[in-house]
Every structure is written in C-alpha cells, then in structure tokens.
Design a protein around this motif. Structure first.
Motif, PDB file in Angstrom:
ATOM      1  N   GLY A 264       0.826  -1.197   0.000  1.00  0.00           N
ATOM      2  CA  GLY A 264       0.000   0.000   0.000  1.00  0.00           C
ATOM      3  C   GLY A 264       0.860   1.247   0.000  1.00  0.00           C
ATOM      4  N   ALA A 265       0.203   2.400  -0.067  1.00  0.00           N
ATOM      5  CA  ALA A 265       0.918   3.670  -0.083  1.00  0.00           C
ATOM      6  C   ALA A 265       1.406   4.027   1.309  1.00  0.00           C
ATOM      7  N   GLY A 266       2.218   5.078   1.392  1.00  0.00           N
ATOM      8  CA  GLY A 266       2.696   5.529   2.684  1.00  0.00           C
ATOM      9  C   GLY A 266       3.601   6.730   2.544  1.00  0.00           C
ATOM     10  N   GLN A 267       3.749   7.462   3.625  1.00  0.00           N
ATOM     11  CA  GLN A 267       4.623   8.625   3.655  1.00  0.00           C
ATOM     12  C   GLN A 267       5.269   8.700   5.029  1.00  0.00           C
ATOM     13  N   THR A 268       6.578   8.922   5.044  1.00  0.00           N
ATOM     14  CA  THR A 268       7.339   9.039   6.288  1.00  0.00           C
ATOM     15  C   THR A 268       7.944  10.434   6.371  1.00  0.00           C
ATOM     16  N   PHE A 269       7.893  11.028   7.545  1.00  0.00           N
ATOM     17  CA  PHE A 269       8.500  12.349   7.726  1.00  0.00           C
ATOM     18  C   PHE A 269       8.935  12.484   9.178  1.00  0.00           C
ATOM     19  N   CYS A 270       9.821  13.428   9.434  1.00  0.00           N
ATOM     20  CA  CYS A 270      10.331  13.676  10.785  1.00  0.00           C
ATOM     21  C   CYS A 270      10.112  15.129  11.148  1.00  0.00           C
ATOM     22  N   SER A 271      10.021  15.382  12.420  1.00  0.00           N
ATOM     23  CA  SER A 271       9.933  16.766  12.896  1.00  0.00           C
ATOM     24  C   SER A 271      10.777  16.928  14.146  1.00  0.00           C
ATOM     25  N   THR A 272      11.242  18.150  14.366  1.00  0.00           N
ATOM     26  CA  THR A 272      11.860  18.508  15.639  1.00  0.00           C
ATOM     27  C   THR A 272      10.897  19.426  16.377  1.00  0.00           C
ATOM     28  N   THR A 273      10.916  19.326  17.700  1.00  0.00           N
ATOM     29  CA  THR A 273      10.011  20.118  18.529  1.00  0.00           C
ATOM     30  C   THR A 273      10.793  20.674  19.709  1.00  0.00           C
ATOM     31  N   ARG A 274      10.651  21.952  19.952  1.00  0.00           N
ATOM     32  CA  ARG A 274      11.374  22.592  21.050  1.00  0.00           C
ATOM     33  C   ARG A 274      10.726  22.238  22.391  1.00  0.00           C
ATOM     34  N   PRO A 275      11.478  22.347  23.482  1.00  0.00           N
ATOM     35  CA  PRO A 275      10.939  22.010  24.804  1.00  0.00           C
ATOM     36  C   PRO A 275       9.655  22.777  25.116  1.00  0.00           C
ATOM     37  N   GLY A 276       8.677  22.052  25.653  1.00  0.00           N
ATOM     38  CA  GLY A 276       7.417  22.659  26.061  1.00  0.00           C
ATOM     39  C   GLY A 276       6.413  22.886  24.954  1.00  0.00           C
ATOM     40  N   ILE A 277       6.802  22.602  23.702  1.00  0.00           N
ATOM     41  CA  ILE A 277       5.912  22.849  22.564  1.00  0.00           C
ATOM     42  C   ILE A 277       5.072  21.600  22.279  1.00  0.00           C
ATOM     43  N   THR A 278       3.814  21.838  21.874  1.00  0.00           N
ATOM     44  CA  THR A 278       2.873  20.761  21.535  1.00  0.00           C
ATOM     45  C   THR A 278       2.556  20.789  20.050  1.00  0.00           C
TER      46      THR A 278
END
Length: 375
Positions: A264-278
């Motif tokens: 099947g289809a799919g997509q992968t990605f990454c993110s960075t998040t700073r402390p305390g952030i939602t």
C-alpha cells in the motif's frame, strides 16, 4: 450548514454522525433522548425549526416481539412530536434497513416505522442501510466485524460455522449519506459496499491481527482494507499500546525498524520540537498515523471525540516505541524534556492538501466546553 436533531445519538451510527458533523464544523445536533421520545412536547421543542431530523434510534436485538414493538413505538413517539412542532422541521431522514419488509419481526417493524413517519406529513428520506461496520462497534451486536475484531484483540480466533456473503458499508459513509454530504473527503455517500464471505472476512482480519501483533503494518491496498484495519485497531486501543520496537546496537550505534509495511501507499516524515511545545491537536477520520520518538522525551495524549477522558503515554527516544493514532481520537505530542525532540511520523497515504483528513480538535477540553453525553 444544516441544523439537525437526532434520535439514537448515543449509538454506534449516532456517534459516527456526531463525529462527522464535528469534523465538518457543523453545529452540534440537538439530541432527542429516549426519555424525550416519551414526551411529545419535549420532542416538539427539540425538532421545531430544524432543517432535518435524523431518526437513528432503533431496537436491533432481543426477543422478536420486543424488537418489533420497540421499533414501531419509537416511530409513533417521534411522529407525534413532529406533528406538535411549532415550526415543522424541513424533513425526516430514517435510518431504515435493507431488511425492511422481509417477513421477520425486525424487518417488518422497520417497514411499518417508515410508514408511520411518512404519515407525519413531512418529507421522509427512507434510507435502506446494509450491514454497517466501523470503529468502536459493539461486538455481538453491531456487526460480525466488531465481534471478530474483539475476539482477535483479546487473543482469540473467530470461528465460522456457516459461510455466506456479506455486504458491508463503513459507518462513516452511511453517516455522510444521512446528513446529506456530497463526496469529497474520506467519506462516500454512495455507500460503496464490500461484498465478502464470512470466512474470507474472518481470515482477512486474522491476518491483520497476526501482522500487527509484531508492530508491522498489514497490506492496506484499498479503502476497505484501511477501514477494516482501523476497525480492528479501535478494539486494540489502548490496551495494546505502546508497541515495543527492538533496538539493535553495536559499536557503530543503534538501529530501530520503525515502519515495516507489507503493501500500500505511505509517507514518512520527521519533525523537531522545542521544549514545552505541543504538536497535533487534531483527529483523522480514516488516516493511519504512527508516532515514534527517536530522541528526547515526550507525552502523547489522546481523547476520543465526544468523550472527556484523556489518555497519556510518556515516551522516550532512549526506548523507542510505537503509538499508532486511532481514528476519530484527538491527539497531540508535547516535548516534556529539556532538549529538542525528534519524532518520526508515518501515514498510510500521501498528504493531499485538498483532502488532508486532518480535523482540528483540542485534546484538553476547557471547563466551558463540556462534552454532552447522549442518552
């Protein structure tokens, strides 16, 4: 944007109708409870001036005579309230059954109920619904799909004693048909049916469960595969999570297999998040979404749409685990550490800005916005 009133809002179909309305940003429907139906004046007050009344309440299981009497009584009570409305509603939509008029107490009572509503003098859209399946269905009540999924989630195995063909429609498609939505999102008001034998259904769900038990993703080759898998996952959540990911380490570093999809289809990605952030604060109607924290520490929080209880999962890159977001649950991820958070995300479909299947919804409800509990 229509103003709606709904009977049976607390049931399987009723919940999915309310979730779809929430996603579309429509006003919450007026809820006509069983207690209201016993009082024609209460019904009249709740239906007066609305654009459409959705009659979803019904009796599906029990002694044949009680089932028949129950469906007829509900229609009689609603019709009396409709007649007394100061401003008659624009129309009535009846969640009828393809079994209507088939000679059984249930089928004949549904046909009789349709006639009673038609005698109210209002336009009636008599929608003949087939077998419905979907997330959070009641096992041994709503469908064989719910029963098989619950058995598999609890470590059992479905037993098929008599094979026959089923015609299955996902409940969100039925919900879109009832509220009058055109196609355009993850729903389809034409209610495309999956025709499948009971044995093939049991075998397919058993295969899903065997693959997913390891954290791997089964083949999701079409929309019914995705919706059946989401239905199975709804019976696994939250008890089966988080899913552990084995880490292979040597003098070069570490390796973690975060996504193993069998088709099947799919997509992968990454993110960075700073402390305390939602990040997040939304839900999906059909999309499968996986979270894996690779570095740092976080809390993943989820709340089923329409409920108030929030579930929380502390996670860390030191011991990577999988949390797959169940459909129709608002979710977010918050960096609870002092360093930057690195998170891998996987979805089963490529992101389409025109049809993102991402609906804003806070996980934490403020005291000013309590969640109603239909009766």
């Amino acid at each position: 944007m229509l103003r709606l009133a709904v009977t049976g809002a607390g049931g399987f179909l009723g919940w999915h109708v309310r979730v779809l309305l929430r996603a579309l940003g429509w006003p919450a429907p007026g809820v006509i409870t069983r207690a209201d139906l016993a009082d024609p004046e209460a019904v009249a007050a709740k239906v007066s001036g609305v654009d459409r009344v959705l009659h979803l309440a019904g009796v599906n299981r029990g002694e044949p005579a009680s089932v028949a009497a129950g469906n007829i009584q509900l229609a009689v009570q609603l019709a009396e309230g409709l007649r007394q409305a100061a401003v008659p509603p624009g129309s009535v939509v009846f969640a009828n059954s393809v079994q209507a008029g088939n000679g059984t107490p249930y089928g004949d009572s549904k046909a009789t109920a349709a006639g009673i509503l038609a005698d109210s003098g209002l336009p009636v859209d008599d929608v003949l619904l087939p077998n419905l399946y979907g997330e959070h269905g009641r096992p041994h009540y709503n469908s064989a799909v719910a029963t098989f999924c619950r058995l598999l989630a609890e470590g059992g195995r479905p037993e098929v004693h008599a094979d026959r063909e089923l015609s299955l429609v996902h409940v969100a498609d039925a919900a879109s048909r009832l509220i009058g939505m055109p196609a355009g999102g993850s729903w389809d008001p034409t209610m495309p049916a999956l025709r499948i034998g009971v044995k093939d259904l049991a075998d397919g769900l058993t295969g899903f469960a065997a693959t997913y038990r390891t954290g791997e993703l089964p083949p999701l080759l079409n929309r019914h595969d995705v919706r059946l898998f989401n239905t199975y996952r709804s019976h696994c959540f939250p008890a089966h999570y988080p899913l552990a990911l084995p880490t292979r380490s040597d003098n070069r570093g570490a390796l973690v297999e975060t996504v193993k999809a069998h088709g099947g289809a799919g997509q992968t990605f990454c993110s960075t998040t700073r402390p305390g952030i939602t990040r997040g604060e939304h839900f999906h109607l059909a999309k499968v979404e996986r979270f894996v924290v690779l570095r740092g520490s976080a809390e993943i929080s989820l709340r089923r749409v329409g409920d108030s209880e929030v579930l929380r999962f502390p996670v860390s890159g030191d011991q990577p685990v999988v949390i797959d977001m169940p459909t129709m649950w608002a979710h977010n991820i918050t960096n609870t550490g002092v360093d930057e958070l690195l998170t891998l995300f996987w979805t089963n479909e490529l992101f389409d800005p025109a049809r993102p299947d991402t609906w804003p919804e806070p996980v934490e409800l403020s005291p000013a916005t309590p969640v109603p509990v239909p009766a």
